[in-house]
Design an enzyme around this catalytic site. Structure first.
Site, PDB file in Angstrom:
ATOM      1  CB  SER A  70      -1.202   0.051   1.485  1.00 20.23           C
ATOM      2  OG  SER A  70      -1.069   1.156   1.477  1.00 20.23           O
ATOM      3  CE1 TYR A 100      -4.666  -1.806   4.383  1.00 18.64           C
ATOM      4  CE2 TYR A 100      -3.521   0.233   4.563  1.00 18.64           C
ATOM      5  CZ  TYR A 100      -4.307  -1.085   4.251  1.00 18.64           C
ATOM      6  OH  TYR A 100      -4.182  -0.813   2.483  1.00 18.64           O
TER       7      TYR A 100
END
Length: 290
Positions: free
Chosen positions: A180, A193
């Site tokens: 990501s 995350y």
């Protein structure tokens, strides 16, 4: 042509291209585009996508099918999404296997690999995509249970599936990990995350140099999505944050899942035969220098 019109030109034809969780969303996430031209890049390949029932995972599974691959995918709980994606893959003409369970459970990874290889033999492409995130504005609100769950889904699962698949990966196979943009920029409301995605990038680079992997000529890479409009976004972020979602990149808009999937095809195919230990940034023009 305005941004709204640009999106309309790419809208798919059938409702089942939309994720089940997006039924009540004003803006529907798109996982397939009619503009993609397949070229048989994965003909006969055995592929596995974790978290392949919706969003980027489903978009990737669909392109793998269009490129001639056999496609297996895992999902956690949305039976309707999984059925819709399975039906679409079969409509394309692919052989399909579907597995329901928790990727953060090592025994599930072992069961998936065992069942898949009993049916199809060796694995040519492993996509570690399954992931989860939770919005928290304060670190004090991130409980131990959330940290454990996020890391178990996002990073432990990668170890579990690679370990289970290692002896079944064909020579020259490809492992693709979804990371990501948060691994490079961070995100103050997605701290756990973001941490898992930093770990995913480090895991990708480390695994690509592992001697067992090199001996089998396996390539290991990752794709780092930027702001992509999937059902996870409105279910994660508060409404006021959605208005600016994806507008900080050069293109000034969030991406769609179907715009990510060709990167996975590239890394899965022989087109990327000299690429390993790398990350492809599909983020609408955010410079991360990573």
């Amino acid at each position: 042509m305005g941004e709204k019109d640009k999106v309309k030109t790419q809208e798919p034809k059938k409702d089942y291209f939309m994720d089940d969780e997006s039924k009540n969303m004003d803006r529907k996430p798109l996982i397939e585009s009619d503009s993609y031209k397949a070229a048989g890049k994965l003909e006969g390949k055995v592929t596995l996508v974790t978290g392949g029932d919706s969003g980027i995972g489903a978009a990737t599974a669909i392109l793998f099918a269009k490129e001639g691959a056999k496609v297996a995918f895992t999902y956690h709980s949305s039976d309707e999404d999984a059925t819709r994606t399975e039906n679409r893959l079969k409509e394309i003409g692919a052989e399909v296997l579907v597995f329901k369970g928790d990727v953060g459970d090592e025994s599930f990874a072992e069961e998936v690999i065992s069942s898949l290889t009993d049916k199809w033999g060796n694995i040519d492409v492993l996509v570690n995509h399954a992931g989860e995130q939770r919005y928290q504005s304060s670190i004090t609100d991130i409980k131990a249970e959330q940290i454990d769950r996020t890391y178990r889904t996002n990073i432990f699962s990668m170890f579990y599936f690679v370990k289970a698949a290692l002896n079944h990966l064909s020579e020259g196979a490809s492992i693709i990990n979804t990371s990501s943009i948060t691994a490079y920029k961070g995100n103050p409301t997605l701290m756990d995350y973001s941490g898992t995605n930093g770990a995913r990038v480090a895991f990708t680079r480390s695994l690509a140099q592992n001697q067992e992997i090199l001996d089998k000529k396996i390539r290991v890479n990752s794709v780092a999505p930027g702001p992509i409009w999937t059902p996870l976004i409105p279910s994660t972020f508060p409404e006021e944050a959605l208005e600016e979602f994806g507008k900080d990149g050069a293109l000034g808009r969030p991406g769609e899942a179907y715009e990510l999937a060709p990167a996975y095809v590239y890394l899965a195919s022989d087109d990327s035969s000299y690429v390993t230990g790398q990350t492809i940034h599909v983020n609408g023009g955010v410079i991360v220098n990573g």
